[in-house]
Design a protein around this motif. Sequence first.
Motif, PDB file in Angstrom:
ATOM      1  N   ARG A   1      28.987  -2.954  51.009  1.00 15.48           N
ATOM      2  CA  ARG A   1      28.829  -4.851  50.891  1.00 15.48           C
ATOM      3  C   ARG A   1      28.420  -5.049  52.202  1.00 15.48           C
ATOM      4  O   ARG A   1      28.141  -5.695  52.807  1.00 15.48           O
ATOM      5  CB  ARG A   1      29.746  -4.325  50.780  1.00 15.48           C
ATOM      6  N   ILE A   2      29.353  -4.464  53.349  1.00 17.94           N
ATOM      7  CA  ILE A   2      28.229  -4.605  54.750  1.00 17.94           C
ATOM      8  C   ILE A   2      27.271  -4.971  55.393  1.00 17.94           C
ATOM      9  O   ILE A   2      26.261  -5.340  55.842  1.00 17.94           O
ATOM     10  CB  ILE A   2      29.069  -4.333  55.939  1.00 17.94           C
TER      11      ILE A   2
ATOM     12  N   THR B   1      29.466 -15.182  57.339  1.00 17.41           N
ATOM     13  CA  THR B   1      30.019 -15.162  55.085  1.00 17.41           C
ATOM     14  C   THR B   1      30.899 -15.201  54.837  1.00 17.41           C
ATOM     15  O   THR B   1      32.018 -15.915  55.299  1.00 17.41           O
ATOM     16  CB  THR B   1      30.036 -13.170  55.726  1.00 17.41           C
TER      17      THR B   1
ATOM     18  N   ASP C   1      24.838  -7.530  53.430  1.00 10.11           N
ATOM     19  CA  ASP C   1      25.238  -8.512  54.272  1.00 10.11           C
ATOM     20  C   ASP C   1      24.415  -8.661  55.738  1.00 10.11           C
ATOM     21  O   ASP C   1      23.369  -9.631  55.791  1.00 10.11           O
ATOM     22  CB  ASP C   1      26.095  -9.285  54.480  1.00 10.11           C
TER      23      ASP C   1
ATOM     24  N   PHE D   1      34.249  -8.481  59.406  1.00 14.78           N
ATOM     25  CA  PHE D   1      34.106  -7.920  57.672  1.00 14.78           C
ATOM     26  C   PHE D   1      35.596  -7.055  57.458  1.00 14.78           C
ATOM     27  O   PHE D   1      36.060  -6.446  56.480  1.00 14.78           O
ATOM     28  CB  PHE D   1      32.786  -7.266  57.374  1.00 14.78           C
TER      29      PHE D   1
ATOM     30  N   ASP E   1      20.795  -8.715  54.328  1.00 12.66           N
ATOM     31  CA  ASP E   1      20.313 -10.302  54.511  1.00 12.66           C
ATOM     32  C   ASP E   1      19.905 -10.966  55.350  1.00 12.66           C
ATOM     33  O   ASP E   1      19.287 -12.064  55.871  1.00 12.66           O
ATOM     34  CB  ASP E   1      21.275 -10.951  53.321  1.00 12.66           C
ATOM     35  N   ASP E   2      21.103 -10.970  56.168  1.00 10.95           N
ATOM     36  CA  ASP E   2      20.974 -11.275  58.027  1.00 10.95           C
ATOM     37  C   ASP E   2      19.481 -10.969  58.370  1.00 10.95           C
ATOM     38  O   ASP E   2      18.595 -12.400  59.166  1.00 10.95           O
ATOM     39  CB  ASP E   2      21.772 -10.762  58.604  1.00 10.95           C
TER      40      ASP E   2
END
Length: 259
Positions: A19-20, A2, A23, A49, A26-27
Motif C-alpha cells: 500500500r505504501i 495522504t 501511494d 505511513f 502515484d506521487d
Amino acid sequence: MTVPITHTDSPDRRSLHERIAADLRDDIMSGDLAPGTSLPSTTRLKERFDASNATIQKALHILKDEQLVVGRAGSAVTVREHRQRTMRPAAYMAPATPGEPYRWLTEATQHGARAHSTLLDVAETRPPADVASSLGLGDTETAVLRHQILTIDGEPAELVKSYYPLAVARDTAIMAKRKIKGGTPALLTQLGFPPLLSVDRVSARIPTQEQYQALNLPSDLPVLRTLRVVYTDADRPVEATVMVKAGHLYELQYEFTPG
C-alpha cells in the motif's frame, strides 16, 4: 499528503508495504515527486505511513524493482529521470516522409532517448477474436501478423502485434520478414490504402506470460493494452494492431477539438 479512505465493506487487503509503494508510485506518476528529486527521508515516511523502518524499505524495494527510483539503503532515494514517458499516438499515425524512419521512433527520441524496433516474426495466423471482428474477418479467415518489440534506451517499451487482411497484404512487403522502410503507414499509402482514420480502444490488464517476459516486468502491475484499428477509403479496415506497454512507465496523450 495522504488522505485516509475508509470503506468498512471493502478493506484494502494488500500488505502495508504494498500500500505504501502504491501511494508513492502515484506521487511519482502524478509528478508530485518529480524526476531527479529525492523521496522523503525514511523517518518522514515512517511518520506519514505509521510504519516500521523494515516496512518502508520493503516498499522502496518494490519501487526500485519497477525502475521508478534509485538509491541504496542508508542514502537518499531519488526518482529516476525519464521514467514515465508520455506517448502521443496522433504524432506517429501519418506516413513518414521518404527517407525518414517510422514516426514512432522519431516520437520516442524527442527527448534524447535511443529508440529501436526489432521484428520478431511474420506469419499468417488466426487473430484474436477482437482483432478478427475489427477487421471483419469470418470465423475461419486468417490475417498476416507482423510481431515486433520496441525498445527505448535498450529497455523493452512496447510489444506490438499488427494484423493485416490477406486481401491487403498478399504479395506485398507486409508478408516479408524484414522491416518496412518508413513503417506500414507509408507502405499502405503506396499500396492505395492510405490511413484515413484510426480508432483506439485502451484497457488496463494484468500481463499475460508472454507480455510479462517480453517487457521484463517486475510484477503483475497492469499493462496498457491498445487495440488500434486503421481505416482507409469507404471505412475499410486495413490494419489492426495490439500494443502493450508497462502501465507504470507510460501514459498516452490524446488531443481533441470541440465538436
